[in-house]
Design an enzyme around this catalytic site. Sequence first.
Site, mmCIF file in Angstrom:
data_model
loop_
_atom_site.group_PDB
_atom_site.id
_atom_site.type_symbol
_atom_site.label_atom_id
_atom_site.label_comp_id
_atom_site.label_asym_id
_atom_site.label_seq_id
_atom_site.Cartn_x
_atom_site.Cartn_y
_atom_site.Cartn_z
ATOM 1 N N MET A 21 1.363 3.820 0.591
ATOM 2 C CA MET A 21 1.673 3.367 1.834
ATOM 3 C C MET A 21 1.938 4.096 3.027
ATOM 4 S SD MET A 21 -0.731 -0.848 1.576
ATOM 5 C CE MET A 21 0.939 -1.184 1.118
ATOM 6 N N GLY A 22 2.921 4.901 2.017
ATOM 7 C CA GLY A 22 3.790 4.996 3.383
ATOM 8 C C GLY A 22 4.885 4.446 4.285
ATOM 9 N N GLY A 27 13.321 3.371 -2.352
ATOM 10 C CA GLY A 27 12.409 3.419 -3.530
ATOM 11 C C GLY A 27 11.238 4.229 -4.212
ATOM 12 N N HIS A 28 10.710 4.956 -2.980
ATOM 13 C CA HIS A 28 9.384 5.811 -2.887
ATOM 14 C C HIS A 28 9.961 7.260 -3.183
ATOM 15 C CE1 HIS A 28 7.962 3.158 0.174
ATOM 16 N NE2 HIS A 28 6.461 2.973 -0.305
ATOM 17 N N GLN A 52 -6.965 -3.889 0.805
ATOM 18 C CA GLN A 52 -6.247 -4.894 -0.280
ATOM 19 C C GLN A 52 -5.102 -5.734 0.918
ATOM 20 O OE1 GLN A 52 -3.514 -0.881 -1.403
ATOM 21 N NE2 GLN A 52 -1.623 -2.641 -1.191
ATOM 22 N N LYS A 140 8.855 -3.175 -9.005
ATOM 23 C CA LYS A 140 8.817 -4.079 -7.357
ATOM 24 C C LYS A 140 7.531 -4.634 -8.001
ATOM 25 C CE LYS A 140 8.972 -3.860 -3.478
ATOM 26 N NZ LYS A 140 8.333 -5.180 -3.001
ATOM 27 N N SER A 177 8.542 -1.397 2.336
ATOM 28 C CA SER A 177 8.485 -1.113 3.755
ATOM 29 C C SER A 177 7.826 -2.153 4.277
ATOM 30 C CB SER A 177 7.297 -0.789 3.534
ATOM 31 O OG SER A 177 7.627 0.601 3.340
ATOM 32 N N ARG A 178 8.897 -2.921 4.334
ATOM 33 C CA ARG A 178 7.842 -4.561 4.939
ATOM 34 C C ARG A 178 9.636 -5.023 5.669
ATOM 35 N NH1 ARG A 178 3.373 -5.685 1.625
ATOM 36 N NH2 ARG A 178 1.749 -6.112 3.246
HETATM 37 P P1 AMP Z 1 3.850 0.587 -1.855
HETATM 38 O O1 AMP Z 1 4.186 1.990 -0.154
HETATM 39 O O2 AMP Z 1 4.869 -0.502 -1.034
HETATM 40 O O3 AMP Z 1 2.934 0.596 -1.732
HETATM 41 O O4 AMP Z 1 4.878 1.680 -2.556
HETATM 42 C C1 AMP Z 1 4.742 2.233 -3.201
HETATM 43 C C2 AMP Z 1 5.354 2.428 -4.518
HETATM 44 O O5 AMP Z 1 6.919 2.419 -4.314
HETATM 45 C C3 AMP Z 1 4.418 1.665 -5.813
HETATM 46 O O6 AMP Z 1 4.325 2.372 -6.826
HETATM 47 C C4 AMP Z 1 5.748 1.006 -5.503
HETATM 48 O O7 AMP Z 1 5.697 -0.578 -6.725
HETATM 49 C C5 AMP Z 1 6.749 1.451 -5.586
HETATM 50 N N1 AMP Z 1 7.771 0.790 -4.728
HETATM 51 C C6 AMP Z 1 7.840 0.833 -3.905
HETATM 52 N N2 AMP Z 1 9.681 -0.595 -2.937
HETATM 53 C C7 AMP Z 1 10.186 0.399 -4.590
HETATM 54 C C8 AMP Z 1 11.527 -0.471 -4.766
HETATM 55 N N3 AMP Z 1 11.984 -1.016 -4.155
HETATM 56 N N4 AMP Z 1 12.109 -0.027 -5.827
HETATM 57 C C9 AMP Z 1 10.806 0.941 -6.583
HETATM 58 N N5 AMP Z 1 9.978 1.159 -6.476
HETATM 59 C C10 AMP Z 1 9.253 0.534 -5.140
#
Ligand code: AMP
Length: 276
Positions: A21-22, A27-28, A52, A140, A177-178
């Site tokens: 989601m950017g 992590g990303h 979602q 996560k 991101s939060r």
């Molecule tokens: P999001 O942008 O938050 O939807 O996350 C996109 C992808 O990055 C999802 O597969 C998350 O599980 C992964 N992700 C987000 N934060 C982390 C993190 N701290 N460590 C590993 N993967 C992460």
Amino acid sequence: MQSVSAEMRSLGKTMTLVPTMGAFHNGHISLMEHARKLSDFVVVSIFVNPLQFGPDEDFKVYPRRMEEDRALAENAGCDILFCPAVEEMYPAGFQTRVFVEQVTKPLCGSNRPGHFQGVTTVVTKLFNTVRPHKAVFGLKDYQQWLAIGRIVYDLNMDVELIGHPIVREPDGLAMSSRNFYLSAGDRKAAGAIYKALSSAQDMTAQGERSVMSIKRSVSDILSAYSQMQIDYISLCHPETLDEIKELREKTLLAVAVRIGKTRLIDNCLLLPGKCE
Ligand code: AMP
């Protein structure tokens, strides 16, 4: 995207998708760097998926940082950044949902009705559009990982899933991101989440087998911060997410808290067998 993908496939190239989601953090980036090693092409999608988010959640204010994200993704080895608009993903008349029954019920499923249905619907669309050979997801979002595992298996999707370990800040807070929403004080309190998980792992390693004692310890560590509200602390089976009564086998410890308006999740495995 579909025609680019068809062309790649006709050339015999392999593709790995990293759905996001950017508002990228390390992590990303780590997911993208891992994807880079897995195939000829890396596709990163950025889509803040309205399906979602609940009506009282942060869809409108979710951080959107397209220019920074573009540079970060390029640097991490991304070949194609796929950023569809909401109207492209859900044009007028859109009425199909993909729904996983069991593993989406507990934990975040009970606090965020409709959330996982939004996730599994958008991931199905992303898989059908990008048609990747592989897709990388972070552990996560453990329950999300299980739900996506189900749609791939149950609906015979031809994609290999790769789970990536949680990437953490120096104090252990899982990157998210939060985390951008947190004030300095709240950010400090958020560090307690990892402390609580680590302490549960230590207790398990020292022979503690009582679910109640572990939950109490986690709760005490979190509650030391007045701004921390606990959504759930769960010790459950890592595949079914059924709550366990006694710590006998590999167990998932999953927590969700709210710090002010920010909701954070984290998890770890407890391995009671290891010290026996
Ligand atoms: P999001 O942008 O938050 O939807 O996350 C996109 C992808 O990055 C999802 O597969 C998350 O599980 C992964 N992700 C987000 N934060 C982390 C993190 N701290 N460590 C590993 N993967 C992460």
